[in-house]
Design a protein around this motif. Sequence first.
Motif, mmCIF file in Angstrom:
data_model
loop_
_atom_site.group_PDB
_atom_site.id
_atom_site.type_symbol
_atom_site.label_atom_id
_atom_site.label_comp_id
_atom_site.label_asym_id
_atom_site.label_seq_id
_atom_site.Cartn_x
_atom_site.Cartn_y
_atom_site.Cartn_z
ATOM 1 N N LEU B 186 62.302 50.353 -90.978
ATOM 2 C CA LEU B 186 62.663 51.648 -90.402
ATOM 3 C C LEU B 186 61.864 51.934 -89.140
ATOM 4 O O LEU B 186 62.405 52.441 -88.155
ATOM 5 C CB LEU B 186 62.425 52.755 -91.439
ATOM 6 N N MET B 187 60.557 51.565 -89.171
ATOM 7 C CA MET B 187 59.744 51.853 -87.991
ATOM 8 C C MET B 187 60.161 51.006 -86.804
ATOM 9 O O MET B 187 60.201 51.484 -85.663
ATOM 10 C CB MET B 187 58.264 51.648 -88.307
ATOM 11 N N MET B 188 60.500 49.730 -87.066
ATOM 12 C CA MET B 188 60.972 48.876 -85.976
ATOM 13 C C MET B 188 62.225 49.470 -85.361
ATOM 14 O O MET B 188 62.357 49.551 -84.134
ATOM 15 C CB MET B 188 61.312 47.491 -86.512
ATOM 16 N N GLY B 189 63.142 49.889 -86.228
ATOM 17 C CA GLY B 189 64.382 50.495 -85.759
ATOM 18 C C GLY B 189 64.097 51.743 -84.943
ATOM 19 O O GLY B 189 64.680 51.973 -83.882
ATOM 20 N N PHE B 190 63.157 52.546 -85.424
ATOM 21 C CA PHE B 190 62.796 53.792 -84.761
ATOM 22 C C PHE B 190 62.260 53.519 -83.355
ATOM 23 O O PHE B 190 62.677 54.138 -82.372
ATOM 24 C CB PHE B 190 61.751 54.502 -85.622
ATOM 25 N N PHE B 191 61.346 52.532 -83.246
ATOM 26 C CA PHE B 191 60.787 52.218 -81.938
ATOM 27 C C PHE B 191 61.858 51.675 -81.002
ATOM 28 O O PHE B 191 61.883 52.005 -79.815
ATOM 29 C CB PHE B 191 59.622 51.227 -82.056
ATOM 30 N N ASN B 192 62.766 50.847 -81.553
ATOM 31 C CA ASN B 192 63.869 50.335 -80.734
ATOM 32 C C ASN B 192 64.697 51.487 -80.181
ATOM 33 O O ASN B 192 65.116 51.494 -79.028
ATOM 34 C CB ASN B 192 64.783 49.434 -81.575
ATOM 35 N N TRP B 193 64.924 52.486 -81.059
ATOM 36 C CA TRP B 193 65.760 53.622 -80.678
ATOM 37 C C TRP B 193 65.107 54.416 -79.550
ATOM 38 O O TRP B 193 65.754 54.777 -78.575
ATOM 39 C CB TRP B 193 65.980 54.503 -81.910
ATOM 40 N N ILE B 194 63.776 54.651 -79.690
ATOM 41 C CA ILE B 194 63.056 55.377 -78.640
ATOM 42 C C ILE B 194 63.145 54.628 -77.320
ATOM 43 O O ILE B 194 63.475 55.192 -76.273
ATOM 44 C CB ILE B 194 61.574 55.556 -79.041
ATOM 45 N N GLU B 195 62.920 53.327 -77.396
ATOM 46 C CA GLU B 195 62.945 52.503 -76.187
ATOM 47 C C GLU B 195 64.322 52.549 -75.527
ATOM 48 O O GLU B 195 64.442 52.725 -74.316
ATOM 49 C CB GLU B 195 62.595 51.065 -76.563
ATOM 50 N N ALA B 196 65.342 52.435 -76.385
ATOM 51 C CA ALA B 196 66.711 52.429 -75.858
ATOM 52 C C ALA B 196 67.036 53.758 -75.201
ATOM 53 O O ALA B 196 67.641 53.799 -74.117
ATOM 54 C CB ALA B 196 67.697 52.142 -76.987
ATOM 55 N N SER B 197 66.615 54.865 -75.840
ATOM 56 C CA SER B 197 66.971 56.159 -75.251
ATOM 57 C C SER B 197 66.200 56.408 -73.960
ATOM 58 O O SER B 197 66.707 57.040 -73.038
ATOM 59 C CB SER B 197 66.769 57.296 -76.257
ATOM 60 N N TYR B 198 64.976 55.882 -73.854
ATOM 61 C CA TYR B 198 64.218 55.987 -72.593
ATOM 62 C C TYR B 198 64.933 55.216 -71.495
ATOM 63 O O TYR B 198 65.083 55.690 -70.360
ATOM 64 C CB TYR B 198 62.806 55.421 -72.766
ATOM 65 N N ALA B 199 65.365 54.009 -71.858
ATOM 66 C CA ALA B 199 66.027 53.155 -70.869
ATOM 67 C C ALA B 199 67.286 53.832 -70.354
ATOM 68 O O ALA B 199 67.591 53.805 -69.159
ATOM 69 C CB ALA B 199 66.364 51.808 -71.505
ATOM 70 N N LYS B 200 68.020 54.493 -71.267
ATOM 71 C CA LYS B 200 69.252 55.165 -70.896
ATOM 72 C C LYS B 200 68.958 56.302 -69.913
ATOM 73 O O LYS B 200 69.608 56.456 -68.901
ATOM 74 C CB LYS B 200 69.901 55.728 -72.162
ATOM 75 N N ARG B 201 67.912 57.086 -70.254
ATOM 76 C CA ARG B 201 67.547 58.208 -69.406
ATOM 77 C C ARG B 201 67.152 57.712 -68.015
ATOM 78 O O ARG B 201 67.484 58.305 -67.008
ATOM 79 C CB ARG B 201 66.394 58.980 -70.038
ATOM 80 N N GLY B 202 66.463 56.587 -67.995
ATOM 81 C CA GLY B 202 66.034 56.013 -66.724
ATOM 82 C C GLY B 202 67.214 55.665 -65.847
ATOM 83 O O GLY B 202 67.205 55.891 -64.635
ATOM 84 N N LYS B 203 68.286 55.169 -66.449
ATOM 85 C CA LYS B 203 69.473 54.776 -65.696
ATOM 86 C C LYS B 203 70.143 55.983 -65.066
ATOM 87 O O LYS B 203 70.596 55.957 -63.934
ATOM 88 C CB LYS B 203 70.459 54.074 -66.627
ATOM 89 N N LYS B 204 70.209 57.065 -65.897
ATOM 90 C CA LYS B 204 70.857 58.262 -65.387
ATOM 91 C C LYS B 204 70.044 58.836 -64.230
ATOM 92 O O LYS B 204 70.550 59.253 -63.240
ATOM 93 C CB LYS B 204 70.947 59.327 -66.487
#
Lengths: 316, 204, 295
Positions: B186-204
């Motif tokens: 669950l924690m790995m998934g959670f960190f992946n999710w945070i990273e992914a959402s940061y990356a998305k925000r960066g693109k926008k």
Amino acid sequence: MMIKNRLNLAVWFWAAISALVLCSPAWGAGIVASTSFGEDNEIIVEFRTPVEVAIAGEAQRYRVFEETDPDILLPVTEVEVADDGTRATLRFADPLNTTSAHVVNAQGIGGLESTTFTVSKSYLGYLLTVLISALLIKNFVFTKYLGLCVFFGTSKRKETAKGMGVVFTIVVVVAVSMSWVLYQYVLKPFHLDYLQIVVFIGLTSLTVQAVDTVLRKVNPVLFKSFGVFLVLVIANCVVIAVPLLMASNEYNYFETLMLSLGAGGGFLLALYLMSSVRERVELARVPEPFKGLPIAFIVAGQFAMAFLGFSGLQLF
Amino acid sequence: MATDKNSLQLVTNGILQENPIFKLALSMCPAVGISTTVVNGLMLGIAVLFVQVFSSVTISLIKDFIHPRIRIPTYTLTIATWVTVIDLTLAAYFPAAYAQMGIFVKIIVAFAIITMRLEMFACKESVPASFWDGLGMGLGFLVGMVVIGFVRELLGSGAIFGYDVLGFKPLLFFILPSAGFFVVGLMMGFFNWIEASYAKRGKK
Amino acid sequence: MKDIISIIFRLTLSCIVAGLIMGGTFIFTDRAKKANEHAREEKVMYSLLGHDEGGEDPESMAMHELFRYIVTDGEEQFIGYLLPLSTGFEFITIGLDGSFVSRVPVQLSETQVLESGERDTAIAAALGPTKTIRFADQTLVVTDDGERSAFLLSGKFPGYKTSIAIILALAPDFSIIGFEVMEHEEDPGLGADIERDFFRRQFENKSFESIKALRTIKEPLPQEYFDALEGRIAEEEAAAAIMEKYRLQDIYALTGATISTDAVVMGIKAMTKKFAYRIETLDAVLADQQIAASF
């Protein structure tokens, strides 16, 4: 094909051991043909020739004690003799400690003034318990959480899972056998116990190197398919945990062999189960952040819970 | 070849970019097995930190002396030596904590992360750089263990460092042995999710 | 060829250096380890006897080691005790039925008796060549002003995962003073709770009669009892009243760890029963033969 043959071999091996356990020879002196533990407070005695039911049924004729505590007599509350006089069941007030041998002394049974015999669990049964315990009950991956890096690394495909499992089993059996010899005849007599870690890891590296060299020369085709896994064996914690366990439990050689077979087999089993699931999970719609390792961990957690169900399993 | 990173970068690299537990997914066994409390995580983390730093420095010191053909055996010998040292020391001075960790201290010898750092970094770099790299990797492992231990202890027994903070046990499930897999997953998934959402925000 | 020599030389040198480092650490830590283990055992013993504050044991208190052996002579087996007397040590052999067999003095000093190797050779020398001995267990008899005040027993029995080692303190009437878990590998959150006060203290003050029939009950632990066991009830009288109410009850099983609970209950029951039987037999022999042991 090779793997199939190995699996067949394993099945035969199992069948042979089970057969040996089931018809373990009826030995024993005098009138007693065989003895065994029944329910947790019972000892069952089979007689070679029928005994007199009335005499054999008297509880005060039996003196029973644990081999290690000869001065503490265990009170026999009741003796039930079968009508034909070939079988007696001794019942006790408290549950017996079936891990230790019990000595029974019977007075005046079957015309003999006194007969003494020991009751203990069958040794082959005990060996099988060690094997099953390492294989299922104390599975190294799912209940001891060892060897996980290699476990998650090689459980993506069934083919790699099988290859890794088989190579690992071979290395572990060879390395642990050598560790046993060195531990029993060098480390223990010279009080060099603190060198355990170095010696065990060294022997494992040596085995890996030897298997690598031999396989490369003898069967290059096999080497091509299995060679890659050899390097990974050394990074697997199970390979060091098994000899350490062997040393702390003071196992003899046969027990050590069973332990290492169980450890290897258990790893193979875990890998195979896991790879079967992961091949299907890949087709499932897993949330994006959980793809790959995270979902594999959660699946492994479910396996670990399922394996908890094996605890307390007693076959022999 | 010398590394172009300074000491601070080397340390943070081990803790964040190449965290051994969450990023490289190596040395997972103790993360699942004995991370039931913060103290356990901390103790094993310290043991790994010690072995990693000492092995890195040792290999870096003797890198010219090692014959290239017996590189790997030398690494194994070095790691095994330091593991024995920490194992004996913990057993002698911290018997209670050592009993909790059981076989896991000895098992550090088979940790892929340590050998990997020796092969990839310490055998090429200078002594100080190897020291910082080892420190970073060890700290990365330690932080990972403490974070998992924190989550499991808080949710499982409602306590931190053994002190009752919540006063009740939210989910006993979390300190049960098999829950280690779930927590790490669950924690790995959670960190992946945070990273992914940061990356998305960066693109926008 | 030159390559091989170089490899061998370098590998040997590395091994020697590694061996020196490990050997040095071993010598350095081994003494500390033994001292720490001993200190821990002593601390547990004192806390079981209720002398934990300050660690000062009263002047009048003394501890006596009692070693039990199994003696084999041909086909026959006997039980042997190494007794501390005011004049030195003596080895008493007792038949399995509790009858006195023999007594021989053993040449040992106070410090030698604690070393298993020296102890065994001294006893074997005193007994003569036909008998073989096997060490069984050791008990600490605590006396206060010459009166027995407690027995301290170390024991080991199979738990759920591996074996559980405990130190058990018994009063002279064989009621339980308390016990402490020394070693175990039960599951955290489940069986590992055998170390916790609310489990351990359930055994306190149980009489010998109730221990003989002790069982595990699968019912939730009553809240007031739990609070009293964990020491969460401020008024001493109220806590004592609750403890008294449940004093002779059976042991409440740990949730999800009935097997661990059973193992501890059965283990303590067996240890107490065996010990009570043995010490009574020994006392009868000592009284009969007029041997004045120092406890």
